[in-house]
Design a protein around this motif. Sequence first.
Motif, PDB file in Angstrom:
ATOM      1  N   LEU A   1     -16.955   9.256 -11.556  1.00 35.06           N
ATOM      2  CA  LEU A   1     -16.987   7.867 -11.117  1.00 35.06           C
ATOM      3  C   LEU A   1     -15.648   7.572 -10.448  1.00 35.06           C
ATOM      4  CD1 LEU A   1     -18.114   4.774 -13.122  1.00 35.06           C
ATOM      5  CD2 LEU A   1     -15.801   4.839 -12.192  1.00 35.06           C
ATOM      6  N   HIS A   2     -15.697   6.879  -9.328  1.00 33.04           N
ATOM      7  CA  HIS A   2     -14.489   6.505  -8.601  1.00 33.04           C
ATOM      8  C   HIS A   2     -14.371   4.983  -8.603  1.00 33.04           C
ATOM      9  CE1 HIS A   2     -14.333  10.661  -6.980  1.00 33.04           C
ATOM     10  NE2 HIS A   2     -15.655  10.540  -7.007  1.00 33.04           N
ATOM     11  N   GLY A   3     -13.194   4.474  -8.928  1.00 35.59           N
ATOM     12  CA  GLY A   3     -13.027   3.034  -9.016  1.00 35.59           C
ATOM     13  C   GLY A   3     -11.657   2.572  -8.595  1.00 35.59           C
ATOM     14  N   LYS A   4     -11.475   1.260  -8.651  1.00 30.52           N
ATOM     15  CA  LYS A   4     -10.204   0.619  -8.344  1.00 30.52           C
ATOM     16  C   LYS A   4      -9.976  -0.531  -9.309  1.00 30.52           C
ATOM     17  CE  LYS A   4      -9.487   1.386  -3.367  1.00 30.52           C
ATOM     18  NZ  LYS A   4      -9.189   0.700  -2.079  1.00 30.52           N
ATOM     19  N   GLN A   5      -8.736  -0.885  -9.489  1.00 32.54           N
ATOM     20  CA  GLN A   5      -8.422  -2.073 -10.257  1.00 32.54           C
ATOM     21  C   GLN A   5      -8.661  -3.311  -9.392  1.00 32.54           C
ATOM     22  OE1 GLN A   5      -4.473  -1.821 -11.881  1.00 32.54           O
ATOM     23  NE2 GLN A   5      -4.868   0.105 -12.939  1.00 32.54           N
ATOM     24  N   VAL A   6      -8.921  -4.431 -10.055  1.00 33.30           N
ATOM     25  CA  VAL A   6      -9.172  -5.680  -9.338  1.00 33.30           C
ATOM     26  C   VAL A   6      -8.268  -6.772  -9.891  1.00 33.30           C
ATOM     27  CG1 VAL A   6     -11.584  -5.091  -8.848  1.00 33.30           C
ATOM     28  CG2 VAL A   6     -11.025  -6.380 -10.905  1.00 33.30           C
ATOM     29  N   GLU A   7      -8.053  -7.786  -9.077  1.00 33.68           N
ATOM     30  CA  GLU A   7      -7.332  -8.971  -9.525  1.00 33.68           C
ATOM     31  C   GLU A   7      -7.991 -10.197  -8.910  1.00 33.68           C
ATOM     32  OE1 GLU A   7      -3.312  -9.113  -8.211  1.00 33.68           O
ATOM     33  OE2 GLU A   7      -3.772  -8.398  -6.189  1.00 33.68           O
ATOM     34  N   VAL A   8      -7.793 -11.327  -9.556  1.00 35.94           N
ATOM     35  CA  VAL A   8      -8.382 -12.570  -9.077  1.00 35.94           C
ATOM     36  C   VAL A   8      -7.375 -13.273  -8.167  1.00 35.94           C
ATOM     37  CG1 VAL A   8      -9.358 -14.800  -9.722  1.00 35.94           C
ATOM     38  CG2 VAL A   8      -9.784 -12.783 -11.155  1.00 35.94           C
ATOM     39  N   ILE A   9      -7.788 -13.503  -6.912  1.00 33.76           N
ATOM     40  CA  ILE A   9      -6.954 -14.186  -5.933  1.00 33.76           C
ATOM     41  C   ILE A   9      -7.741 -15.364  -5.378  1.00 33.76           C
ATOM     42  CG2 ILE A   9      -5.690 -13.980  -3.757  1.00 33.76           C
ATOM     43  CD1 ILE A   9      -5.396 -11.006  -4.303  1.00 33.76           C
ATOM     44  N   ASN A  10      -7.219 -16.565  -5.572  1.00 38.22           N
ATOM     45  CA  ASN A  10      -7.897 -17.779  -5.102  1.00 38.22           C
ATOM     46  C   ASN A  10      -9.346 -17.863  -5.601  1.00 38.22           C
ATOM     47  OD1 ASN A  10      -5.621 -18.620  -3.630  1.00 38.22           O
ATOM     48  ND2 ASN A  10      -6.213 -17.347  -1.876  1.00 38.22           N
ATOM     49  N   GLY A  11      -9.520 -17.466  -6.846  1.00 36.91           N
ATOM     50  CA  GLY A  11     -10.832 -17.560  -7.465  1.00 36.91           C
ATOM     51  C   GLY A  11     -11.786 -16.434  -7.132  1.00 36.91           C
ATOM     52  N   ARG A  12     -11.328 -15.443  -6.356  1.00 42.17           N
ATOM     53  CA  ARG A  12     -12.194 -14.321  -5.980  1.00 42.17           C
ATOM     54  C   ARG A  12     -11.581 -13.012  -6.462  1.00 42.17           C
ATOM     55  NH1 ARG A  12     -15.844 -14.972  -1.877  1.00 42.17           N
ATOM     56  NH2 ARG A  12     -15.505 -12.822  -1.218  1.00 42.17           N
ATOM     57  N   ARG A  13     -12.442 -12.095  -6.875  1.00 44.95           N
ATOM     58  CA  ARG A  13     -11.963 -10.779  -7.293  1.00 44.95           C
ATOM     59  C   ARG A  13     -11.725  -9.903  -6.064  1.00 44.95           C
ATOM     60  NH1 ARG A  13     -16.265 -11.450 -11.191  1.00 44.95           N
ATOM     61  NH2 ARG A  13     -15.421 -11.939 -13.257  1.00 44.95           N
ATOM     62  N   GLU A  14     -10.543  -9.338  -6.006  1.00 48.51           N
ATOM     63  CA  GLU A  14     -10.176  -8.494  -4.865  1.00 48.51           C
ATOM     64  C   GLU A  14      -9.731  -7.128  -5.371  1.00 48.51           C
ATOM     65  OE1 GLU A  14     -10.603  -9.429  -1.850  1.00 48.51           O
ATOM     66  OE2 GLU A  14     -10.760 -11.631  -1.964  1.00 48.51           O
ATOM     67  N   LEU A  15     -10.128  -6.051  -4.654  1.00 52.90           N
ATOM     68  CA  LEU A  15      -9.686  -4.711  -4.993  1.00 52.90           C
ATOM     69  C   LEU A  15      -8.204  -4.569  -4.669  1.00 52.90           C
ATOM     70  CD1 LEU A  15     -12.665  -2.618  -3.555  1.00 52.90           C
ATOM     71  CD2 LEU A  15     -12.280  -3.294  -5.927  1.00 52.90           C
ATOM     72  N   ILE A  16      -7.482  -3.872  -5.537  1.00 49.79           N
ATOM     73  CA  ILE A  16      -6.045  -3.683  -5.352  1.00 49.79           C
ATOM     74  C   ILE A  16      -5.808  -2.337  -4.679  1.00 49.79           C
ATOM     75  CG2 ILE A  16      -3.796  -3.582  -6.481  1.00 49.79           C
ATOM     76  CD1 ILE A  16      -4.991  -5.132  -8.815  1.00 49.79           C
ATOM     77  N   ASP A  17      -5.210  -2.351  -3.511  1.00 46.74           N
ATOM     78  CA  ASP A  17      -4.909  -1.108  -2.797  1.00 46.74           C
ATOM     79  C   ASP A  17      -3.980  -0.227  -3.625  1.00 46.74           C
ATOM     80  OD1 ASP A  17      -6.424  -1.902  -0.636  1.00 46.74           O
ATOM     81  OD2 ASP A  17      -4.729  -2.780   0.446  1.00 46.74           O
ATOM     82  N   GLY A  18      -4.246   1.086  -3.543  1.00 53.90           N
ATOM     83  CA  GLY A  18      -3.379   2.028  -4.229  1.00 53.90           C
ATOM     84  C   GLY A  18      -3.655   2.200  -5.703  1.00 53.90           C
ATOM     85  N   THR A  19      -4.757   1.630  -6.194  1.00 51.76           N
ATOM     86  CA  THR A  19      -5.077   1.748  -7.620  1.00 51.76           C
ATOM     87  C   THR A  19      -6.306   2.626  -7.857  1.00 51.76           C
ATOM     88  OG1 THR A  19      -6.450  -0.260  -7.582  1.00 51.76           O
ATOM     89  CG2 THR A  19      -4.097  -0.531  -8.098  1.00 51.76           C
ATOM     90  N   ASP A  20      -6.632   3.459  -6.876  1.00 48.69           N
ATOM     91  CA  ASP A  20      -7.803   4.328  -6.987  1.00 48.69           C
ATOM     92  C   ASP A  20      -7.684   5.246  -8.205  1.00 48.69           C
ATOM     93  OD1 ASP A  20      -6.999   3.730  -4.128  1.00 48.69           O
ATOM     94  OD2 ASP A  20      -9.086   4.310  -3.832  1.00 48.69           O
ATOM     95  N   PHE A  21      -8.788   5.447  -8.894  1.00 47.95           N
ATOM     96  CA  PHE A  21      -8.811   6.386 -10.009  1.00 47.95           C
ATOM     97  C   PHE A  21     -10.166   7.083 -10.062  1.00 47.95           C
ATOM     98  CE2 PHE A  21     -10.497   2.456 -11.753  1.00 47.95           C
ATOM     99  CZ  PHE A  21     -11.577   2.873 -12.521  1.00 47.95           C
ATOM    100  N   THR A  22     -10.194   8.219 -10.720  1.00 46.00           N
ATOM    101  CA  THR A  22     -11.420   9.006 -10.888  1.00 46.00           C
ATOM    102  C   THR A  22     -11.603   9.310 -12.362  1.00 46.00           C
ATOM    103  OG1 THR A  22     -11.179  10.016  -8.707  1.00 46.00           O
ATOM    104  CG2 THR A  22     -12.623  11.136 -10.271  1.00 46.00           C
ATOM    105  N   LEU A  23     -12.834   9.201 -12.814  1.00 44.24           N
ATOM    106  CA  LEU A  23     -13.151   9.430 -14.223  1.00 44.24           C
ATOM    107  C   LEU A  23     -14.351  10.359 -14.326  1.00 44.24           C
ATOM    108  CD1 LEU A  23     -12.263   8.416 -17.085  1.00 44.24           C
ATOM    109  CD2 LEU A  23     -14.079   6.711 -16.898  1.00 44.24           C
ATOM    110  N   ASP A  24     -14.229  11.408 -15.133  1.00 45.91           N
ATOM    111  CA  ASP A  24     -15.366  12.307 -15.344  1.00 45.91           C
ATOM    112  C   ASP A  24     -16.477  11.559 -16.079  1.00 45.91           C
ATOM    113  OD1 ASP A  24     -14.012  14.375 -14.142  1.00 45.91           O
ATOM    114  OD2 ASP A  24     -13.325  15.264 -16.031  1.00 45.91           O
ATOM    115  N   ALA A  25     -17.707  11.783 -15.666  1.00 45.51           N
ATOM    116  CA  ALA A  25     -18.843  11.081 -16.280  1.00 45.51           C
ATOM    117  C   ALA A  25     -20.105  11.932 -16.175  1.00 45.51           C
ATOM    118  CB  ALA A  25     -19.060   9.735 -15.602  1.00 45.51           C
ATOM    119  N   ASP A  26     -20.740  12.182 -17.326  1.00 46.62           N
ATOM    120  CA  ASP A  26     -22.027  12.886 -17.352  1.00 46.62           C
ATOM    121  C   ASP A  26     -23.193  11.920 -17.482  1.00 46.62           C
ATOM    122  OD1 ASP A  26     -20.633  15.405 -17.507  1.00 46.62           O
ATOM    123  OD2 ASP A  26     -20.296  14.972 -19.625  1.00 46.62           O
TER     124      ASP A  26
END
Length: 513
Positions: free
Chosen positions: A387-412
Amino acid sequence: MADPHGFQKFNRATPAHRPVPLRLMDYREVYEKAPTGQIEQQASRCMDCGVPFCHEGCPLGNIIPEWNDLVRQDRWREAYDRLHATNNFPEFTGRLCPAPCEGACVLGINDDAVAIKDVELAIVERAFAEGWTTPIKPSLDTGMRVAVVGSGPAGLAAAQQLTRAGHTVTVYERDDRLGGLMRYGVPEYKMEKQWIDRRLEQMRAEGTEFRTGISPTAADLNAFDAVILATGTPVARELPVDGRELTGIYPAMEYLTWQNRVNEGDYPDSAISAKGKKVVIIGGGDTGTDCFGTALRQGAASVTQFDIRPRAPKNRAASTPWPMYPLLYRTATAHEEGEYTITGDESADEIAALGLATKTPGTTLGNRTFSVNTVEFTGNNGNVTQLHGKQVEVINGRRELIDGTDFTLDADLVLIALGFQGAERGGLTHELGVSFDERGRMVRDNDYRAETKPLFPGFKPPVYIAGDNGRGQSLIVWAIAEGRAAAAAADRDLMGESALPIPVTPRTSPLSV
């Protein structure tokens, strides 16, 4: 009157939990029986406030201070009568409701709220043990026939109320067993299904007829004098990202249903098993948490639960001041299990049951991750592996992806638990011409009457909407309240007036979730 010093003499105390290694070896309920006298002490903490906000916090309008004080005085039979006057199924809410009444408890302003939910469950279980929960048969036969479609808490509440009012009630359920999501969605460790069967015995003795394995048509329902649709919101919310088509990614409810069917004895093993797998659950709500506890019991190699929301504060958030339902960090029993740290001293049976052979002492069984969003799935040979994901933060009431926070997690095994999109369209709702709003809810008026344009020629009975299919995805306590209210509306229309009680809390109460 209530004990004016009860809350000063006793701190809040709740029933203990079975030890984690022990309870993960089976699907029995987690809670142990409260010690003698503890429930009476907890009930005495209720102050019988001049303005009891717990009434408003509870969608059913339960008369909480009264049955708390009756328990304090050891007048359990009277407490049961007071409790059952507003709640058809306290054994369900006492196990599954998140207790918005406790969030509205006046004591909760500067202390721990009264353990209302525990007192409620103790009352009804005492009633069953003492034989007080007997069938309440109607004193008259109105000659009217009512069909209820759906046997979840809303449908069952409506059916019981209408049967007791003297109508002939038939409940239709398309599954092979009754109970709706309580049967196949809620894990056994949260509520054993014997409690559903026990209540159904009472309802059958009262005269309610149940027909399982049937999705009725408009033709089937045309012979009735009224129809109540209580079909819930089974349409799961999807996750439209690249790689969603890979094998090993499933809707949460499909996963939970398989294990519940195994527990019912239908199959020896689940077709979707977490045993030995790296499990990722997408969704931080109750359904995702149910998957968390189930995966641990199946012996998952690891369990990670994603929540797109930030971690809630330890104490009540300023955005949800008393008496609103508080936003705060909660640890469910499944999360408590995930926080269990392996000691290395577990027995051979515990190691086999929990899949601990591949885990080293000092590690935990599962974890929760907040403020994250899934971006993509990748895999090998058609099976998900990462699974590939990113961290998010709330900006002006909207969730936005944070650049440079990419991560990968093994998942079966990936379980999608993002809630539900609304009621199911097509089939009966199409035949009846039921309207839907932009949120996927069936449209109804303030008297629970549906907006219908039946396609079936000469369709006569009025149609009422009760539960999640009209309200949207909500709580079991709201479902029961809606079932009772819709039953009262149908009874009034059929008879010209109704003696059935209506929950006192408005459908749109800001204090209830």
